[in-house]
Structures are given as structure tokens and as C-alpha cells.
Design a protein around this motif. Structure first.
Motif, mmCIF file in Angstrom:
data_model
loop_
_atom_site.group_PDB
_atom_site.id
_atom_site.type_symbol
_atom_site.label_atom_id
_atom_site.label_comp_id
_atom_site.label_asym_id
_atom_site.label_seq_id
_atom_site.Cartn_x
_atom_site.Cartn_y
_atom_site.Cartn_z
ATOM 1 N N ILE A 7 5.450 -7.742 6.220
ATOM 2 C CA ILE A 7 6.238 -7.304 5.069
ATOM 3 C C ILE A 7 7.528 -6.640 5.539
ATOM 4 C CG2 ILE A 7 6.313 -5.660 3.145
ATOM 5 C CD1 ILE A 7 3.299 -6.313 2.702
ATOM 6 N N GLU A 8 7.442 -5.760 6.519
ATOM 7 C CA GLU A 8 8.637 -5.090 7.041
ATOM 8 C C GLU A 8 9.634 -6.099 7.609
ATOM 9 O OE1 GLU A 8 9.875 -1.932 10.546
ATOM 10 O OE2 GLU A 8 7.845 -1.843 9.725
ATOM 11 N N PHE A 9 9.141 -7.074 8.362
ATOM 12 C CA PHE A 9 10.012 -8.105 8.917
ATOM 13 C C PHE A 9 10.753 -8.837 7.795
ATOM 14 C CE2 PHE A 9 10.750 -12.553 10.015
ATOM 15 C CZ PHE A 9 11.531 -12.420 11.153
ATOM 16 N N LEU A 10 10.016 -9.242 6.759
ATOM 17 C CA LEU A 10 10.625 -9.990 5.666
ATOM 18 C C LEU A 10 11.587 -9.136 4.849
ATOM 19 C CD1 LEU A 10 7.525 -12.093 4.676
ATOM 20 C CD2 LEU A 10 9.758 -13.010 5.338
ATOM 21 N N GLU A 11 11.219 -7.898 4.601
ATOM 22 C CA GLU A 11 12.093 -7.035 3.811
ATOM 23 C C GLU A 11 13.388 -6.699 4.547
ATOM 24 O OE1 GLU A 11 9.111 -4.768 0.739
ATOM 25 O OE2 GLU A 11 9.416 -3.826 2.707
ATOM 26 N N ASP A 12 13.389 -6.829 5.854
ATOM 27 C CA ASP A 12 14.603 -6.589 6.631
ATOM 28 C C ASP A 12 15.576 -7.770 6.579
ATOM 29 O OD1 ASP A 12 13.920 -4.015 7.368
ATOM 30 O OD2 ASP A 12 13.201 -4.578 9.366
ATOM 31 N N LEU A 13 15.120 -8.926 6.097
ATOM 32 C CA LEU A 13 15.997 -10.083 5.980
ATOM 33 C C LEU A 13 16.888 -9.923 4.747
ATOM 34 C CD1 LEU A 13 13.448 -12.937 6.802
ATOM 35 C CD2 LEU A 13 15.144 -11.917 8.341
ATOM 36 N N GLU A 14 18.086 -10.421 4.834
ATOM 37 C CA GLU A 14 19.069 -10.316 3.756
ATOM 38 C C GLU A 14 18.580 -10.999 2.482
ATOM 39 O OE1 GLU A 14 21.962 -12.419 1.414
ATOM 40 O OE2 GLU A 14 21.287 -13.419 3.229
ATOM 41 N N GLY A 15 18.707 -10.290 1.354
ATOM 42 C CA GLY A 15 18.456 -10.890 0.049
ATOM 43 C C GLY A 15 17.004 -11.101 -0.319
ATOM 44 N N VAL A 16 16.063 -10.526 0.416
ATOM 45 C CA VAL A 16 14.642 -10.762 0.130
ATOM 46 C C VAL A 16 14.146 -9.792 -0.937
ATOM 47 C CG1 VAL A 16 12.304 -10.648 1.076
ATOM 48 C CG2 VAL A 16 14.122 -11.762 2.367
ATOM 49 N N LEU A 17 13.468 -10.352 -1.913
ATOM 50 C CA LEU A 17 12.778 -9.575 -2.936
ATOM 51 C C LEU A 17 11.282 -9.733 -2.676
ATOM 52 C CD1 LEU A 17 12.689 -7.965 -5.600
ATOM 53 C CD2 LEU A 17 12.704 -10.186 -6.790
ATOM 54 N N ALA A 18 10.610 -8.624 -2.437
ATOM 55 C CA ALA A 18 9.168 -8.636 -2.182
ATOM 56 C C ALA A 18 8.438 -8.148 -3.420
ATOM 57 C CB ALA A 18 8.837 -7.747 -0.989
ATOM 58 N N LEU A 19 7.489 -8.940 -3.886
ATOM 59 C CA LEU A 19 6.631 -8.536 -4.994
ATOM 60 C C LEU A 19 5.247 -8.251 -4.432
ATOM 61 C CD1 LEU A 19 7.561 -11.086 -7.794
ATOM 62 C CD2 LEU A 19 8.494 -8.817 -7.373
ATOM 63 N N LYS A 20 4.735 -7.068 -4.737
ATOM 64 C CA LYS A 20 3.419 -6.656 -4.256
ATOM 65 C C LYS A 20 2.596 -6.220 -5.466
ATOM 66 C CE LYS A 20 6.096 -4.596 -1.047
ATOM 67 N NZ LYS A 20 6.558 -3.488 -0.295
ATOM 68 N N PRO A 21 1.943 -7.177 -6.119
ATOM 69 C CA PRO A 21 1.209 -6.865 -7.341
ATOM 70 C C PRO A 21 0.107 -5.826 -7.125
ATOM 71 C CG PRO A 21 1.426 -9.243 -7.046
ATOM 72 C CD PRO A 21 1.876 -8.595 -5.775
ATOM 73 N N GLY A 22 -0.102 -5.027 -8.158
ATOM 74 C CA GLY A 22 -1.147 -4.022 -8.094
ATOM 75 C C GLY A 22 -1.534 -3.559 -9.488
ATOM 76 N N PRO A 23 -2.545 -2.736 -9.567
ATOM 77 C CA PRO A 23 -3.025 -2.243 -10.869
ATOM 78 C C PRO A 23 -1.896 -1.586 -11.671
ATOM 79 C CG PRO A 23 -4.513 -1.565 -9.106
ATOM 80 C CD PRO A 23 -3.303 -2.174 -8.448
ATOM 81 N N GLY A 24 -1.876 -1.896 -12.959
ATOM 82 C CA GLY A 24 -0.936 -1.256 -13.867
ATOM 83 C C GLY A 24 0.432 -1.888 -13.948
ATOM 84 N N ASP A 25 0.698 -2.949 -13.161
ATOM 85 C CA ASP A 25 2.042 -3.542 -13.213
ATOM 86 C C ASP A 25 2.098 -4.810 -14.067
ATOM 87 O OD1 ASP A 25 0.892 -5.503 -11.620
ATOM 88 O OD2 ASP A 25 2.108 -5.065 -9.851
ATOM 89 N N GLY A 26 1.003 -5.136 -14.734
ATOM 90 C CA GLY A 26 0.981 -6.298 -15.616
ATOM 91 C C GLY A 26 0.651 -7.618 -14.944
ATOM 92 N N THR A 27 0.423 -7.596 -13.643
ATOM 93 C CA THR A 27 0.093 -8.834 -12.929
ATOM 94 C C THR A 27 -1.404 -9.109 -13.035
ATOM 95 O OG1 THR A 27 -0.190 -7.615 -10.859
ATOM 96 C CG2 THR A 27 1.981 -8.609 -11.278
ATOM 97 N N PRO A 28 -1.802 -10.369 -12.874
ATOM 98 C CA PRO A 28 -3.231 -10.691 -12.901
ATOM 99 C C PRO A 28 -3.962 -10.001 -11.741
ATOM 100 C CG PRO A 28 -1.890 -12.701 -12.930
ATOM 101 C CD PRO A 28 -0.965 -11.551 -12.699
ATOM 102 N N GLU A 29 -5.148 -9.532 -12.004
ATOM 103 C CA GLU A 29 -5.919 -8.809 -10.995
ATOM 104 C C GLU A 29 -6.117 -9.616 -9.723
ATOM 105 O OE1 GLU A 29 -10.185 -6.475 -10.517
ATOM 106 O OE2 GLU A 29 -9.518 -7.115 -12.500
ATOM 107 N N ILE A 30 -6.253 -10.935 -9.854
ATOM 108 C CA ILE A 30 -6.489 -11.755 -8.659
ATOM 109 C C ILE A 30 -5.341 -11.639 -7.652
ATOM 110 C CG2 ILE A 30 -5.511 -13.917 -9.552
ATOM 111 C CD1 ILE A 30 -7.986 -15.278 -8.114
ATOM 112 N N ALA A 31 -4.141 -11.326 -8.121
ATOM 113 C CA ALA A 31 -2.986 -11.237 -7.218
ATOM 114 C C ALA A 31 -2.849 -9.860 -6.564
ATOM 115 C CB ALA A 31 -1.707 -11.572 -7.978
#
Length: 158
Positions: A7-31
Motif C-alpha cells: 500500500i505504501e509503495f502504491l500510495e507513493d506513486l503519482e496520482g494513485v487513489l487507494a480505497l480501503k473499504p471498512g465498516p461504516g463506509d457504505g461498502t459491502p462487507e465482503i470488501a
């Protein structure tokens, strides 16, 4: 490589948006617990494209071949493109045998393989990247990022 290192490697790349689903954010639990990476320099989740990389931490209903139900198992999935796919598998993505050679175990740790479900679309995967694949994973993620950036630029150039 740990999930956090990837995750750190990818977030250091230009223009990367990282989505990390979790409880309470409206994403399906499976994610929950997984991570999805887009090229999105504006910080907005693209609606017309898929992520260029993902990290999954569990088996999904139609994707259990990697046996991510094992303790500590996770898989990084990479849309590295046709050339990288062919280089790593010896086949083109659309080849009927694109799932990789018969001896490529989708549950093997620290091995670059054709994605067990999306190999036909040119995706590669590594379960628990380690000493054998760490540098390859970084290179492949860089390639996938570059391809995603180029697709974005083509879409927005008008």
C-alpha cells in the motif's frame, strides 16, 4: 512484502487513489480489509475504469483457488498488461490456456502467476509476495500504474 508495504509503495506513486473499504463506509462487507488502487489524480473514484491493482485478503465466492482462507494469506492482483502477462506466463492473455501452466498453483506463495479468474484479461497475481517476487511485484505495479495513467490521459485528452 507486507500488505502495508505494498500500500505504501502504491500510495507513493503519482496520482494513485487507494480505497480501503471498512465498516461504516457504505461498502459491502465482503470488501472490508481489501484495497483497490486507481489512477485518479483528481482524487475522485473513476466510474469508467477498474482499479489497476488490488489486494484481497479473503476468498470470494467465485475466486477461492488461492486459498486466502489460510492465516496471513493475501493476494496482490496486478493489471500489468499484455506484454508483462506474456513475459511471466509464456502465453497471451486471450490464449485458452491463459490461466498459466498446469503446474502453476494459484495458492503458491511468493510466485507470479496468471490471476486465477482474470488471467484472460491480462491480470497477474502473487500470493504473499516475498524474497523471490518482491522486486517483480514493484516493477509490475509500476507498469500497471503507467498503463492506467496512459488510459486516463487518453480519456481526458479532448
Amino acid at each position: 512484502m507486507s500488505i502495508d508495504e505494498i500500500i505504501e509503495f502504491l500510495e507513493d506513486l503519482e496520482g494513485v487513489l487507494a480505497l480501503k473499504p471498512g465498516p461504516g463506509d457504505g461498502t459491502p462487507e465482503i470488501a472490508w480489509g481489501d484495497a483497490f488502487f486507481y489512477y485518479a489524480p483528481d482524487g475522485v473514484v473513476p466510474t469508467t475504469t477498474q482499479p489497476f491493482a488490488t489486494i484481497v485478503t479473503k476468498d470470494y465466492p467465485d475466486d477461492a483457488a488461492s486459498r486466502l482462507d489460510r492465516p496471513g494469506a493475501f493476494r496482490v492482483n496486478i493489471a500489468a498488461g499484455k506484454d508483462a502477462f506474456t513475459e511471466w506466463t509464456g502465453r497471451t492473455p486471450r490464449d485458452p490456456a491463459a490461466a498459466g501452466p498446469a503446474d502453476a498453483d494459484p495458492a503458491a506463495r511468493d510466485a507470479v502467476i496468471a490471476h486465477p479468474v482474470y488471467g484472460g484479461l491480462g491480470w497477474l497475481a502473487v500470493v504473499n509476495p516475498g524474497p523471490r517476487t518482491g522486486e517483480a511485484v514493484r516493477t509490475l505495479l509500476g507498469t500497471a500504474h503507467g498503463l492506467a495513467r496512459e488510459r486516463y490521459r487518453r480519456r481526458t485528452a479532448t
